[in-house]
Structures are given as C-alpha cells and as structure tokens.
Write an enzyme that holds these catalytic residues in place. Structure first.
Site, short mmCIF file in Angstrom:
data_model
loop_
_atom_site.label_atom_id
_atom_site.label_comp_id
_atom_site.label_asym_id
_atom_site.label_seq_id
_atom_site.Cartn_x
_atom_site.Cartn_y
_atom_site.Cartn_z
N ASP A 21 0.83 -1.19 -0.13
CA ASP A 21 -0.17 0.12 -0.09
C ASP A 21 0.99 1.27 0.14
O ASP A 21 1.96 1.29 0.37
CB ASP A 21 -1.03 -0.07 1.19
N TRP A 26 2.98 7.90 -1.90
CA TRP A 26 4.35 8.01 -2.33
C TRP A 26 4.34 9.20 -3.30
O TRP A 26 5.34 10.08 -3.54
CB TRP A 26 4.77 6.92 -2.70
N ARG A 34 -0.35 9.55 -9.55
CA ARG A 34 -0.41 8.35 -8.81
C ARG A 34 0.20 7.36 -9.47
O ARG A 34 0.87 6.46 -8.81
CB ARG A 34 -2.00 7.91 -8.58
N GLU A 68 -12.22 -4.62 -4.47
CA GLU A 68 -12.65 -3.33 -4.13
C GLU A 68 -11.79 -2.27 -5.03
O GLU A 68 -12.51 -1.18 -5.26
CB GLU A 68 -12.37 -2.84 -2.71
N ASN A 69 -10.49 -2.78 -5.45
CA ASN A 69 -9.88 -1.86 -6.48
C ASN A 69 -10.67 -1.58 -7.63
O ASN A 69 -10.23 -0.57 -8.77
CB ASN A 69 -8.51 -2.20 -6.68
N ARG A 189 2.31 -4.94 5.99
CA ARG A 189 1.30 -3.83 5.30
C ARG A 189 2.07 -2.72 5.35
O ARG A 189 2.68 -2.25 6.42
CB ARG A 189 -0.05 -3.70 6.02
C1 IPE Z 1 -5.20 -2.63 -0.44
O1 IPE Z 1 -4.84 -1.37 -0.45
C2 IPE Z 1 -5.35 -3.36 -1.69
C3 IPE Z 1 -3.97 -3.65 -2.42
C4 IPE Z 1 -2.95 -3.40 -1.89
C5 IPE Z 1 -4.01 -4.37 -3.54
P1 IPE Z 1 -6.18 -0.41 -0.65
O2 IPE Z 1 -5.37 0.98 -0.70
O3 IPE Z 1 -7.07 -0.77 -1.98
O4 IPE Z 1 -6.82 -0.48 0.70
P2 IPE Z 1 -7.67 0.62 1.51
O5 IPE Z 1 -8.50 1.30 0.40
O6 IPE Z 1 -6.81 1.47 2.10
O7 IPE Z 1 -8.48 -0.13 2.57
C1 IPE Z 2 -1.48 0.41 -3.30
O1 IPE Z 2 -1.22 1.88 -3.25
C2 IPE Z 2 -1.57 -0.18 -4.87
C3 IPE Z 2 -2.93 -0.60 -4.89
C4 IPE Z 2 -3.72 -0.71 -4.32
C5 IPE Z 2 -3.24 -1.28 -6.42
P1 IPE Z 2 -2.41 2.63 -3.42
O2 IPE Z 2 -2.99 3.11 -4.63
O3 IPE Z 2 -3.50 2.22 -2.68
O4 IPE Z 2 -1.75 4.02 -2.75
P2 IPE Z 2 -2.55 4.79 -1.64
O5 IPE Z 2 -3.16 4.02 -0.61
O6 IPE Z 2 -3.44 5.77 -2.55
O7 IPE Z 2 -1.47 5.94 -1.28
MG MG Z 3 -4.11 2.25 -0.66
#
Ligand code: IPE
Ligand code: IPE
Ligand code: MG
Length: 242
Positions: A21, A26, A34, A68-69, A189
C-alpha cells in the site's frame, strides 16, 4: 535467562503475505501522478520477490489488486493492468533464475483476456520450479474467496460427493484459491494503515502482523529485514500456555 532471540538476527518466516500500500501517497509526496507511484511499486515487487526467494521464504503472497480496487477510476485500472502485464513478461527470466513458481489467487472473470493469457503463460512457464511460491492476489477479495469456496462445497454436497459433516477445516482450505500456499506466518502492510482490507481472511487467523510506515515504492531489503527481525522477537502461542 531470557529465551528472546538476539535482536539483530532476522528470522525468515515460512510464509509471508504483503499488502503493498501507499503507491499513491508516495507519488503525491513527490509531486507526481498516482501512476508514477505504481510504476515505482513494481521495482519494490521485484526486490521483495528476489530477496524473499534468496532468503528462503517458502511462499510469498502479494496483494496486487483487490476486488474493491475495481471501483477506482478506469484510467488508473487500465494503467495498473498495463504495468502488471509488463511485469508478468519482463520478470520471467528473474523468476526462472530464482526458481520461483507463480500462482494466482482471485477471480478470473473480470480480468481482460490479454491479462489472463499472459498470467497463464507465466504460470505455465514457472510450473516446474521448485523454489519459492509467488502467489499474486489479483482481483482478489477474502470474502469473495470464502463465497466461492462455500459455493463449490455446496455443489459437491448437492451432487452427493460430500456429506455436510465432512466440511471441516481441511475441506474448506482445499476449496480456497491456492490451498498449497501455507498460511502466512507474517503479514506485512506498508504505508501505515492498520487494516486488513479484505485480504486472506481465512488464512491469516494466526499471522503475526507488521505495519511499516514506509510507502510501498520505498520498501526494500532493509525494511524486509526489519520486519523479519521483529518477527524473530514474536512469541507465537497459538492459544496455548507456554
Ligand atoms: C489494499 O490496498 C489492496 C492492495 C494493496 C492491492 P487499498 O489501498 O486498496 O486498501 P484501502 O482502501 O486502504 O483499504
Ligand atoms: C497500493 O497503493 C496499490 C494498489 C492498491 C493497487 P495505493 O494506490 O492504494 O496507494 P495509496 O493508498 O492511495 O497511497
Ligand atoms: Mg491504498
């Protein structure tokens, strides 16, 4: 005398799972889009896979894309899968060199044909490798995995192949996406969030949890060893009195 292990000695867990995550944060901190964070995240994946394989981890499960992504903007989803596709091709020599065997955990239905084809090709290519199992959780949800497992068990009961009282721990495990991956001993995590986000709900019942404040693109060998050192200090009781 304390039986605590030397603080400086990392202990390599048998099975590791990572919620990668913080790519977006970053990038934001660096004043970038992003997607630049996701690009840099791929470098961290390469480092972690190689380090874990060389340190002797038996199985590494990486949370690459959650159920959820799918709710993210389509442009970000497209770019994420473009990066994933490239990774699955570019990493083949590294996976082969390190004896890594690739597996997929998640639902296949929503994955584009090109992603499925490349994923399946890399899985087939590495199928004979006997080193670390690398399980990529893509289009993965812990609840969805349990729903799918329960449906497959129910179908077997309906077909008369299984009696309800035969549904025990082992039967449920066997119905999960990748039953050969041992339950994670250590769940890492990154980016400081203290939640599970629908990851491996069945498998993490006794995982030790390590949260790193570092965002995923900055997670490297040093951070991995820090997690393994902390893991070495954990007293795992599994409910018993030691
Ligand atoms: C969890 O990260 C899913 C992955 C790392 C692929 P998210 O960024 O999607 O989770 P939430 O939204 O913070 O719970
Ligand atoms: C994790 O980074 C990658 C995926 C969930 C695919 P994020 O995209 O969730 O990064 P933040 O949480 O927005 O910083
Ligand atoms: Mg995230």
């Amino acid at each position: 005398m304390s039986s605590r292990r030397d603080d400086s000695e990392p202990v390599v867990p048998r099975s590791v799972a990572v919620i990668m995550d913080g790519n977006g944060r970053w990038a934001k901190r660096a004043g970038l889009e992003r997607i630049r964070g996701h690009e840099r995240g791929i470098d961290a994946v390469r480092t972690t896979v190689t380090e874990c394989a060389q340190l002797g981890v038996e199985a590494l499960t990486l949370y690459a894309f959650s159920e959820e992504n799918w709710q993210r903007p389509q442009r970000e989803i497209d770019l994420l899968f473009k990066l994933l596709l490239r990774f699955l091709v570019d990493e083949r020599p590294t996976l082969m060199r390190n004896g890594v065997r690739l597996l997929h955990a998640g639902r296949r239905e929503r994955l584009a044909p090109a992603v499925l084809r490349t994923l399946d090709e890399t899985i087939a290519l590495t199928a004979g490798n006997t080193g670390m199992l690398l399980c990529l959780a893509i289009s993965y949800g812990g609840r969805q995995e349990l729903v799918d497992a329960m449906q497959s068990l129910a179908r077997r009961v309906a077909a008369g192949e299984l009696r309800p009282e035969q549904i025990d721990d082992a039967a449920i495990r066997a119905a999960l996406y990748q039953p050969q991956v041992p339950d994670p001993d250590l769940l890492i995590r990154t980016a400081g969030e203290r939640r599970i986000s629908n990851f491996l709900l069945w498998q993490i019942s006794y995982a030790e949890i390590w949260v790193s404040d570092v965002c995923w693109p900055d997670f490297g060998r040093e951070q991995l060893l820090e997690a393994f050192r902390d893991y070495g200090r954990r007293v795992r009781k599994f409910g018993k009195v030691l």
